[in-house]
Design a protein around this motif. Structure first.
Motif, PDB file in Angstrom:
ATOM      1  N   SER A 297       0.822  -1.212   0.000  1.00 10.92           N
ATOM      2  CA  SER A 297       0.000   0.000   0.000  1.00 10.92           C
ATOM      3  C   SER A 297       0.857   1.264   0.000  1.00 10.92           C
ATOM      4  O   SER A 297       1.936   1.296   0.595  1.00 10.92           O
ATOM      5  CB  SER A 297      -0.901   0.011   1.237  1.00 10.92           C
ATOM      6  OG  SER A 297      -1.527   1.266   1.362  1.00 10.92           O
ATOM      7  N   ALA A 298       0.328   2.306  -0.622  1.00 11.55           N
ATOM      8  CA  ALA A 298       1.006   3.604  -0.597  1.00 11.55           C
ATOM      9  C   ALA A 298       0.821   4.302   0.749  1.00 11.55           C
ATOM     10  O   ALA A 298       1.488   5.296   1.033  1.00 11.55           O
ATOM     11  CB  ALA A 298       0.483   4.492  -1.729  1.00 11.55           C
ATOM     12  N   ASP A 299      -0.102   3.814   1.567  1.00  7.82           N
ATOM     13  CA  ASP A 299      -0.292   4.372   2.914  1.00  7.82           C
ATOM     14  C   ASP A 299       0.904   4.042   3.801  1.00  7.82           C
ATOM     15  O   ASP A 299       1.618   3.070   3.542  1.00  7.82           O
ATOM     16  CB  ASP A 299      -1.535   3.749   3.569  1.00  7.82           C
ATOM     17  CG  ASP A 299      -2.817   4.481   3.206  1.00  7.82           C
ATOM     18  OD1 ASP A 299      -2.734   5.490   2.478  1.00  7.82           O
ATOM     19  OD2 ASP A 299      -3.898   4.037   3.653  1.00  7.82           O
ATOM     20  N   PRO A 300       1.062   4.787   4.882  1.00 10.85           N
ATOM     21  CA  PRO A 300       2.046   4.338   5.882  1.00 10.85           C
ATOM     22  C   PRO A 300       1.619   3.001   6.467  1.00 10.85           C
ATOM     23  O   PRO A 300       0.429   2.670   6.472  1.00 10.85           O
ATOM     24  CB  PRO A 300       1.984   5.438   6.960  1.00 10.85           C
ATOM     25  CG  PRO A 300       1.326   6.603   6.306  1.00 10.85           C
ATOM     26  CD  PRO A 300       0.428   6.053   5.246  1.00 10.85           C
ATOM     27  N   LEU A 301       2.574   2.225   6.956  1.00 13.23           N
ATOM     28  CA  LEU A 301       2.233   0.952   7.606  1.00 13.23           C
ATOM     29  C   LEU A 301       1.287   1.208   8.773  1.00 13.23           C
ATOM     30  O   LEU A 301       1.427   2.194   9.495  1.00 13.23           O
ATOM     31  CB  LEU A 301       3.499   0.286   8.133  1.00 13.23           C
ATOM     32  CG  LEU A 301       4.266  -0.636   7.193  1.00 13.23           C
ATOM     33  CD1 LEU A 301       5.563  -1.084   7.865  1.00 13.23           C
ATOM     34  CD2 LEU A 301       3.447  -1.850   6.792  1.00 13.23           C
ATOM     35  N   ASP A 302       0.323   0.328   8.932  1.00 14.75           N
ATOM     36  CA  ASP A 302      -0.630   0.437  10.030  1.00 14.75           C
ATOM     37  C   ASP A 302       0.079  -0.012  11.312  1.00 14.75           C
ATOM     38  O   ASP A 302       0.277  -1.205  11.541  1.00 14.75           O
ATOM     39  CB  ASP A 302      -1.844  -0.459   9.733  1.00 14.75           C
ATOM     40  CG  ASP A 302      -2.909  -0.381  10.819  1.00 14.75           C
ATOM     41  OD1 ASP A 302      -2.585   0.051  11.947  1.00 14.75           O
ATOM     42  OD2 ASP A 302      -4.057  -0.774  10.533  1.00 14.75           O
ATOM     43  N   GLN A 303       0.462   0.969  12.119  1.00 17.43           N
ATOM     44  CA  GLN A 303       1.285   0.653  13.292  1.00 17.43           C
ATOM     45  C   GLN A 303       0.511  -0.144  14.337  1.00 17.43           C
ATOM     46  O   GLN A 303       1.094  -0.950  15.067  1.00 17.43           O
ATOM     47  CB  GLN A 303       1.832   1.955  13.910  1.00 17.43           C
ATOM     48  CG  GLN A 303       2.841   2.659  13.012  1.00 17.43           C
ATOM     49  CD  GLN A 303       4.075   1.801  12.704  1.00 17.43           C
ATOM     50  OE1 GLN A 303       4.552   1.043  13.542  1.00 17.43           O
ATOM     51  NE2 GLN A 303       4.593   1.906  11.482  1.00 17.43           N
ATOM     52  N   GLU A 304      -0.798   0.074  14.425  1.00 23.21           N
ATOM     53  CA  GLU A 304      -1.575  -0.693  15.384  1.00 23.21           C
ATOM     54  C   GLU A 304      -1.621  -2.169  14.966  1.00 23.21           C
ATOM     55  O   GLU A 304      -1.482  -3.072  15.792  1.00 23.21           O
ATOM     56  CB  GLU A 304      -2.994  -0.138  15.506  1.00 23.21           C
ATOM     57  CG  GLU A 304      -3.798  -0.849  16.584  1.00 23.21           C
ATOM     58  CD  GLU A 304      -5.252  -0.417  16.625  1.00 23.21           C
ATOM     59  OE1 GLU A 304      -5.557   0.690  16.183  1.00 23.21           O
ATOM     60  OE2 GLU A 304      -6.077  -1.230  17.099  1.00 23.21           O
ATOM     61  N   HIS A 305      -1.801  -2.372  13.666  1.00 27.11           N
ATOM     62  CA  HIS A 305      -1.817  -3.746  13.138  1.00 27.11           C
ATOM     63  C   HIS A 305      -0.468  -4.417  13.406  1.00 27.11           C
ATOM     64  O   HIS A 305      -0.412  -5.563  13.878  1.00 27.11           O
ATOM     65  CB  HIS A 305      -2.100  -3.697  11.636  1.00 27.11           C
ATOM     66  CG  HIS A 305      -2.453  -5.016  11.041  1.00 27.11           C
ATOM     67  ND1 HIS A 305      -3.742  -5.408  10.805  1.00 27.11           N
ATOM     68  CD2 HIS A 305      -1.674  -6.050  10.639  1.00 27.11           C
ATOM     69  CE1 HIS A 305      -3.754  -6.624  10.290  1.00 27.11           C
ATOM     70  NE2 HIS A 305      -2.509  -7.032  10.161  1.00 27.11           N
ATOM     71  N   LEU A 306       0.580  -3.678  13.137  1.00 24.10           N
ATOM     72  CA  LEU A 306       1.924  -4.222  13.332  1.00 24.10           C
ATOM     73  C   LEU A 306       2.183  -4.514  14.810  1.00 24.10           C
ATOM     74  O   LEU A 306       2.805  -5.530  15.162  1.00 24.10           O
ATOM     75  CB  LEU A 306       2.951  -3.229  12.770  1.00 24.10           C
ATOM     76  CG  LEU A 306       4.396  -3.689  12.644  1.00 24.10           C
ATOM     77  CD1 LEU A 306       4.511  -5.021  11.923  1.00 24.10           C
ATOM     78  CD2 LEU A 306       5.216  -2.624  11.932  1.00 24.10           C
ATOM     79  N   ALA A 307       1.687  -3.642  15.682  1.00 25.14           N
ATOM     80  CA  ALA A 307       1.881  -3.853  17.125  1.00 25.14           C
ATOM     81  C   ALA A 307       1.153  -5.117  17.583  1.00 25.14           C
ATOM     82  O   ALA A 307       1.670  -5.885  18.403  1.00 25.14           O
ATOM     83  CB  ALA A 307       1.371  -2.641  17.899  1.00 25.14           C
TER      84      ALA A 307
ATOM     85  N   LEU B  64       1.509 -10.870  19.124  1.00 18.75           N
ATOM     86  CA  LEU B  64       1.185 -12.278  18.871  1.00 18.75           C
ATOM     87  C   LEU B  64       2.456 -13.093  18.634  1.00 18.75           C
ATOM     88  O   LEU B  64       2.603 -14.212  19.145  1.00 18.75           O
ATOM     89  CB  LEU B  64       0.242 -12.382  17.672  1.00 18.75           C
ATOM     90  CG  LEU B  64      -0.211 -13.789  17.289  1.00 18.75           C
ATOM     91  CD1 LEU B  64      -1.026 -14.428  18.420  1.00 18.75           C
ATOM     92  CD2 LEU B  64      -1.021 -13.765  15.999  1.00 18.75           C
ATOM     93  N   VAL B  65       3.371 -12.522  17.854  1.00 18.44           N
ATOM     94  CA  VAL B  65       4.635 -13.224  17.574  1.00 18.44           C
ATOM     95  C   VAL B  65       5.384 -13.475  18.879  1.00 18.44           C
ATOM     96  O   VAL B  65       5.925 -14.570  19.113  1.00 18.44           O
ATOM     97  CB  VAL B  65       5.482 -12.398  16.585  1.00 18.44           C
ATOM     98  CG1 VAL B  65       6.917 -12.912  16.532  1.00 18.44           C
ATOM     99  CG2 VAL B  65       4.862 -12.440  15.188  1.00 18.44           C
ATOM    100  N   GLU B  66       5.406 -12.476  19.754  1.00 11.82           N
ATOM    101  CA  GLU B  66       6.122 -12.645  21.018  1.00 11.82           C
ATOM    102  C   GLU B  66       5.429 -13.681  21.903  1.00 11.82           C
ATOM    103  O   GLU B  66       6.079 -14.387  22.666  1.00 11.82           O
ATOM    104  CB  GLU B  66       6.222 -11.291  21.735  1.00 11.82           C
ATOM    105  CG  GLU B  66       7.211 -10.360  21.034  1.00 11.82           C
ATOM    106  CD  GLU B  66       7.189  -8.939  21.568  1.00 11.82           C
ATOM    107  OE1 GLU B  66       6.323  -8.640  22.426  1.00 11.82           O
ATOM    108  OE2 GLU B  66       8.025  -8.136  21.124  1.00 11.82           O
ATOM    109  N   ARG B  67       4.129 -13.790  21.784  1.00 12.97           N
ATOM    110  CA  ARG B  67       3.382 -14.742  22.617  1.00 12.97           C
ATOM    111  C   ARG B  67       3.579 -16.189  22.158  1.00 12.97           C
ATOM    112  O   ARG B  67       3.833 -17.068  22.973  1.00 12.97           O
ATOM    113  CB  ARG B  67       1.895 -14.391  22.583  1.00 12.97           C
ATOM    114  CG  ARG B  67       1.015 -15.361  23.352  1.00 12.97           C
ATOM    115  CD  ARG B  67      -0.445 -14.955  23.294  1.00 12.97           C
ATOM    116  NE  ARG B  67      -1.287 -15.892  24.001  1.00 12.97           N
ATOM    117  CZ  ARG B  67      -2.167 -15.555  24.942  1.00 12.97           C
ATOM    118  NH1 ARG B  67      -2.319 -14.300  25.292  1.00 12.97           N
ATOM    119  NH2 ARG B  67      -2.913 -16.474  25.523  1.00 12.97           N
TER     120      ARG B  67
END
Lengths: 256, 287
Positions: free
Chosen positions: B75-85, B90-93
C-alpha cells in the motif's frame, strides 16, 4: 504509468463503486473482459466484508436471512468501509448505523440486537484474567476507608441497557432455533461475559445493573452503594457485591 | 534451505495444514499426526479468550506458522502501526517458526478492502515495498516470508514480470519467499505466461515455504478465468507444478490452504500428505 498512490486510489474508487470500472481499466492491459476480471475483486471485497460481518452478528444474520444480510452489509460497507487489515473491527459502527437506518420502523429493535451482539464480540476477545476475589484483601482496610474501595470486574464483563428486549432472540439462536422479534416493548438490562469456553448472558434487575454499572465505571464503593440505593432503596449492597464476587464477575479490589 | 528463526517447535520440510476455527475442537481432541500448522495471524489479534487459548495449546505440540493477510505491504499508505503492534504481540506470545504476509496491497487513504490486490511491478513499487518489509522485520526482529498473490488483471505500465519483481523484492528487502504454487498456476492461466518460467526465477536460497490450494474455474464468453478460492481440493495441474518446484528449488515445508467448503479434518490431513509422498519420492528428509 500512474504513481503507486494514484493507481491505488483509482482501484479503490472502482471497488467501492465510487468510479466506473473504466477508471481502473485505463491502467490495465486487459480490454475485452475487463468487467469480469474487475468483478472478481469487487466480489471478493464485498463477500469478505459480508462474511466477516455475518460471523460477528450471527443472530442478526439469521433474522434477516443471508441475502438481506448481505445487502445490508454492502450498504453498511459503503458508509463504513473497513479501516484495518483486521476485519474484526468492522462491526463496531453497525449498531448506530442500524439505529439510524431503522428508526421508527418495526425492525428498529435490530439495532439493539446488533448492540448486544457487538458486546458479545467484545467479551469474546477481552483479556484473560484468572484472578478470584479474595475477601482477605479487605482485612487490612480500616472501616473508615471502605467507602474508598474500588472493585475490579473481569475484563470480559459488558453491561447493556436495551430499549428492546433481545435476550430471548439471542438465547433462541444459541439453541439452534430461529430468533423471534421481541414480543413486547420494554427496557432490558443485561450482563454479558465470557464464562468457560463460551459467552454467558444474564438479565439484571435494576439494582444489580446500577451496582455493576458503577463498578464498571471505576466508582468507589460509597458511590456504588449510593447508586444502588437510588435505584433500589433498601437493597443489601453487601449481598449484591458478594454475589457478583462469588460468580466471578468481581475478581479483585484495588488497593486504597 | 535458508535459516529461519525458530524459538518454538520447528516447521519441518513436510506437509502442514491451514488450521481454521471450524476444526479447532477436533484438532485438539484428535491430535492429528502432522508436524505443523499455519493460522491466519489476524484471527488471533484478540487480547484473550478461547481462540488464543487454542493457539497456545496447539503451539505446544506443533510447529506454527503465522500467515497474515492484513499488513498491506504494497500500500502507498504508511504501515498500520496498530496492526503491526498486534502482530508483534502475537509473535512474542506464540513464537512461531515462520511469519508471512503477501506481495499485495489491501487499501489506501485509510480505507481497507481486505483483499489481496496486485502490486504494479514497477521500480517505484519495488523500492517502496522493500522498505516496508524492512520496517516490519525491524519491528518483529526477524525475517518474514512474502507470498506471491494470484491476480486477475495486469497493469499496462508494468516494468518487469512478476517473477522478477518478487525475486528482486526478496533480495532487496532481505526477506524470504513463500512460493504459492497454486497462485502461480492461477495467474499463469489468467495471464498466459509459463509457470515454469516463474519457478525458474525463484532463488532457491530464499524460498522457505510452499503453499498449495484449490481454485475455481469461471467460464464466460471471454474464456476461462481461474479464481483463487481455496474452496476445493488441489488440482492435478497444481500437484504437477509442485513437483516442478521441488525439482527446481528443493524440499520445503508445504502448506495446504483451505478456507471454504472445508472437508473433515482427517480428509484435509490426508490431502496434505500427498505432498509428503511427492517430497519423499524426490528428497529424503535429513535425519
Amino acid at each position: 504509468m500512474p504513481s503507486l498512490l494514484e493507481l491505488q486510489r483509482d482501484f479503490l474508487a472502482v471497488m467501492l463503486r465510487r468510479s466506473d470500472p473504466a477508471t481502473l481499466g485505463r491502467h490495465l492491459q486487459q480490454r475485452g473482459d475487463l468487467a469480469r476480471r474487475i468483478g472478481v475483486y469487487r466480489t471478493n471485497t464485498l463477500e469478505n466484508f459480508a462474511t466477516a460481518l455475518g460471523a460477528a452478528f450471527p443472530v442478526l444474520r439469521a433474522w434477516l436471512g443471508p441475502e438481506d444480510f448481505r445487502a445490508m452489509a454492502w450498504s453498511y460497507q459503503r458508509r463504513h468501509p473497513s479501516q484495518s487489515g483486521n476485519l474484526f473491527n468492522i462491526g463496531r459502527a453497525l449498531p448506530p448505523f442500524l439505529a439510524g437506518a431503522l428508526a421508527g420502523t418495526p425492525e428498529e429493535w435490530l439495532a439493539d440486537l446488533a448492540r448486544l451482539e457487538w458486546l458479545v464480540q467484545e467479551a469474546m476477545v477481552a483479556a484473560d484474567d484468572t484472578a478470584c476475589f479474595d475477601p482477605r484483601a479487605l482485612a487490612g482496610v480500616a472501616p473508615m476507608h471502605h467507602g474508598e474501595l474500588r472493585f475490579r470486574l473481569h475484563p470480559s464483563v459488558r453491561l447493556a441497557t436495551l430499549a428492546h428486549p433481545c435476550f430471548a432472540a439471542w438465547e433462541a439462536h444459541q439453541a439452534g432455533k430461529p430468533p423471534q422479534a421481541p414480543a413486547q416493548a420494554g427496557t432490558e438490562q443485561l450482563l454479558v461475559r465470557r464464562a468457560g469456553e463460551g459467552i454467558e448472558l444474564l438479565r439484571l434487575d435494576a439494582g444489580s445493573h446500577a451496582c455493576l454499572d458503577a463498578l464498571a465505571a471505576g466508582e468507589p464503593l460509597a458511590r456504588v452503594v449510593a447508586a444502588l440505593e437510588d435505584i433500589a432503596p433498601g437493597s443489601d449492597p453487601g449481598a449484591c457485591l458478594a454475589g457478583w464476587a462469588t460468580a466471578g464477575v468481581i475478581i479483585g479490589v484495588e488497593p486504597v | 534451505m535458508p535459516a529461519v528463526d525458530s524459538l518454538s517447535r520447528p516447521v519441518p520440510a513436510t506437509a502442514g495444514i491451514g488450521l481454521r476455527a471450524v476444526h479447532h475442537a477436533e484438532f485438539l481432541a484428535s491430535r492429528p499426526a502432522i508436524p505443523w500448522v499455519e493460522v491466519h495471524s489476524e484471527n488471533f489479534f484478540a487480547d484473550g479468550g478461547r481462540q488464543l487459548a487454542v493457539l497456545d495449546a496447539v503451539r505446544r505440540d506443533y510447529g506454527l506458522s503465522l500467515h497474515g493477510v492484513g499488513l498491506s505491504l504494497g500500500s502507498a499508505d504508511p504501515l498500520d502501526q496498530e496492526h503491526l503492534a498486534r502482530l508483534q504481540r502475537l509473535v512474542e506470545r506464540v513464537e512461531p517458526a515462520l511469519v508471512s504476509d503477501h506481495v499485495a496491497w489491501s487499501g489506501v487513504d485509510g480505507v481497507c478492502l481486505n483483499d489481496l490486490l496486485p502490486v504494479p511491478c514497477t521500480a517505484e513499487a519495488l523500492v517502496h515495498m522493500a522498505a516496508r518489509i524492512g520496517q516490519v522485520q525491524d519491528r518483529l526482529r526477524r525475517q518474514i516470508l512474502v507470498e506471491n498473490a494470484s491476480s486477475y488483471i495486469s497493469y499496462a505500465g508494468a516494468e518487469m514480470p512478476e517473477w522478477e519483481f518478487v525475486a528482486t523484492l526478496a533480495r532487496r528487502a532481505g526477506c524470504l519467499l513463500l512460493v504459492d504454487v497454486n497462485n502461480i498456476h492461477v495467474s499463469a492461466c489468467n495471464h498466459g505466461f509459463d509457470p515454469l518460467q516463474y519457478l525458474d526465477a525463484m532463488p532457491p536460497d530464499l524460498v522457505a515455504e510452499y503453499h498449495i490450494a484449490g481454485h475455481s474455474v469461471v467460464e464466460a464468453a471471454g474464456g476461462q478465468l481461474l479464481v483463487d478460492t481455496h474452496d476445493a481440493p488441489v488440482t492435478a495441474a497444481v500437484w504437477t507444478l509442485l513437483e516442478a518446484a521441488l525439482a527446481r528449488i528443493g524440499r520445503r515445508p508445504v502448506l495446504l490452504e483451505r478456507d471454504a467448503r472445508l472437508p473433515p479434518l482427517a480428509e484435509l490431513v490426508a490431502e496434505a500428505r500427498i505432498a509428503d509422498t511427492l517430497m519423499d519420492a524426490r528428497h529424503a528428509l535429513p535425519a
